[in-house]
Design a protein around this motif. Sequence first.
Motif, short mmCIF file in Angstrom:
data_model
loop_
_atom_site.label_atom_id
_atom_site.label_comp_id
_atom_site.label_asym_id
_atom_site.label_seq_id
_atom_site.Cartn_x
_atom_site.Cartn_y
_atom_site.Cartn_z
N LEU A 113 0.82 -1.20 0.00
CA LEU A 113 0.00 0.00 0.00
C LEU A 113 0.86 1.26 0.00
O LEU A 113 0.57 2.23 -0.72
N ALA A 114 1.94 1.26 0.79
CA ALA A 114 2.83 2.43 0.81
C ALA A 114 3.52 2.61 -0.53
O ALA A 114 3.73 3.74 -0.99
N THR A 115 3.87 1.51 -1.20
CA THR A 115 4.48 1.60 -2.52
C THR A 115 3.52 2.19 -3.54
O THR A 115 3.91 3.02 -4.37
N LEU A 116 2.25 1.79 -3.46
CA LEU A 116 1.25 2.35 -4.37
C LEU A 116 1.06 3.85 -4.11
O LEU A 116 0.98 4.64 -5.07
N LEU A 117 1.01 4.25 -2.85
CA LEU A 117 0.88 5.67 -2.53
C LEU A 117 2.08 6.46 -3.05
O LEU A 117 1.92 7.55 -3.62
N THR A 118 3.28 5.90 -2.88
CA THR A 118 4.48 6.57 -3.37
C THR A 118 4.46 6.68 -4.89
O THR A 118 4.83 7.71 -5.46
N GLY A 119 4.03 5.58 -5.55
CA GLY A 119 3.95 5.61 -7.01
C GLY A 119 2.99 6.66 -7.52
O GLY A 119 3.27 7.36 -8.50
N ILE A 120 1.85 6.80 -6.85
CA ILE A 120 0.88 7.82 -7.26
C ILE A 120 1.46 9.22 -7.10
O ILE A 120 1.31 10.09 -7.97
N MET A 121 2.18 9.45 -5.98
CA MET A 121 2.77 10.77 -5.77
C MET A 121 3.87 11.05 -6.78
O MET A 121 4.02 12.18 -7.27
N VAL A 122 4.67 10.02 -7.13
CA VAL A 122 5.73 10.21 -8.12
C VAL A 122 5.15 10.53 -9.49
O VAL A 122 5.64 11.41 -10.21
N ALA A 242 15.82 -2.08 -6.26
CA ALA A 242 16.44 -2.82 -5.17
C ALA A 242 15.92 -2.34 -3.82
O ALA A 242 15.70 -3.15 -2.91
N ALA A 243 15.71 -1.02 -3.69
CA ALA A 243 15.19 -0.48 -2.43
C ALA A 243 13.80 -1.02 -2.15
O ALA A 243 13.46 -1.34 -0.99
N ALA A 244 12.97 -1.14 -3.19
CA ALA A 244 11.61 -1.66 -2.98
C ALA A 244 11.64 -3.12 -2.53
O ALA A 244 10.90 -3.51 -1.62
N LEU A 245 12.50 -3.93 -3.15
CA LEU A 245 12.58 -5.34 -2.76
C LEU A 245 13.14 -5.50 -1.35
O LEU A 245 12.64 -6.30 -0.55
N ILE A 246 14.19 -4.75 -1.04
CA ILE A 246 14.75 -4.81 0.31
C ILE A 246 13.73 -4.31 1.33
O ILE A 246 13.61 -4.84 2.45
N GLY A 247 12.94 -3.29 0.95
CA GLY A 247 11.91 -2.79 1.83
C GLY A 247 10.85 -3.84 2.15
O GLY A 247 10.33 -3.89 3.27
#
Length: 281
Positions: A113-122, A242-247
């Motif tokens: 969910l946080a990744t989706l929110l970040t993607g929308i903001m980007v 890589a940051a997303a996978l490590i996250g």
Amino acid sequence: MAMETQVATIATDRTSNVSWGAVIAGAIAASALAFVLHSFAAALGLSLSSTAPTWRDTSFALVFLAGLYLVLLAIVSYSFGAYVTARLQTPLAGVSSDAEFRDGMHGLLVWGLATLLTGIMVIAAAQAVPRLAAPSAGAASTSVAGENIIAFDLDRLFRSERRPPGNMDYPRAEAARILLTAPSHRGMQSDDRAYLVRLTAAMTGLAPADAERRVDTVIASAQENLNRARRSGIVLGFMAGAAALIGAVCAWYAACAAGRHRDGREALSPLWDWGRPAVRP
């Protein structure tokens, strides 16, 4: 019959195991912390892009450092959001064997969910930046993306002591599209180069020989800048993935650790146990 009823009851209970309120709260916490850390990165000069015309002069070391900062940001923000989510949940009675897996999955839901929110903001920021950074006034440029990448090269190409005739929007956009072919596999075609020389001479009033020399200089500069921007984009894109996978991994383990702290299966470090009673001497 009693066994079937018990199995049905357990299945019904497990369908409601996702605590969406806690997941949303954790995702908001992760996104807020990521925003704060991004603000610090921008203040320190580790932002991913800049509106300054010399942003391409960033060294490879600084680009790599920005990528490492992305990894650190993902570890901290995703872990924080997943930990918050797991601590907000209510322990399930009778299914303690699945508690670790349940907490880990909640951590992954926070990550998603946080990744989706970040993607929308980007995406929203990427759509807004070209409109804010468009170099020409008045009507929108017909090649905003091309002009923003090599805006300074276009300024040097059409620099003149006299006022250019007419509106410069379309000539700049057309020149940008031609210059963008310089770093391609085939390179800039001879007829495109000749047209760019004539366009420069017409817009600036330079002699054909002077216009040709200026065009060659700008082509070399634009090619170098585009190649540098491409390399920076590849490095930052790889580091972001890589940051997303490590996250995701950190979110899983942080949520599992928070679950053990929540259930009392593991003692919380005194540094983080803010709810403990104060000990007086």
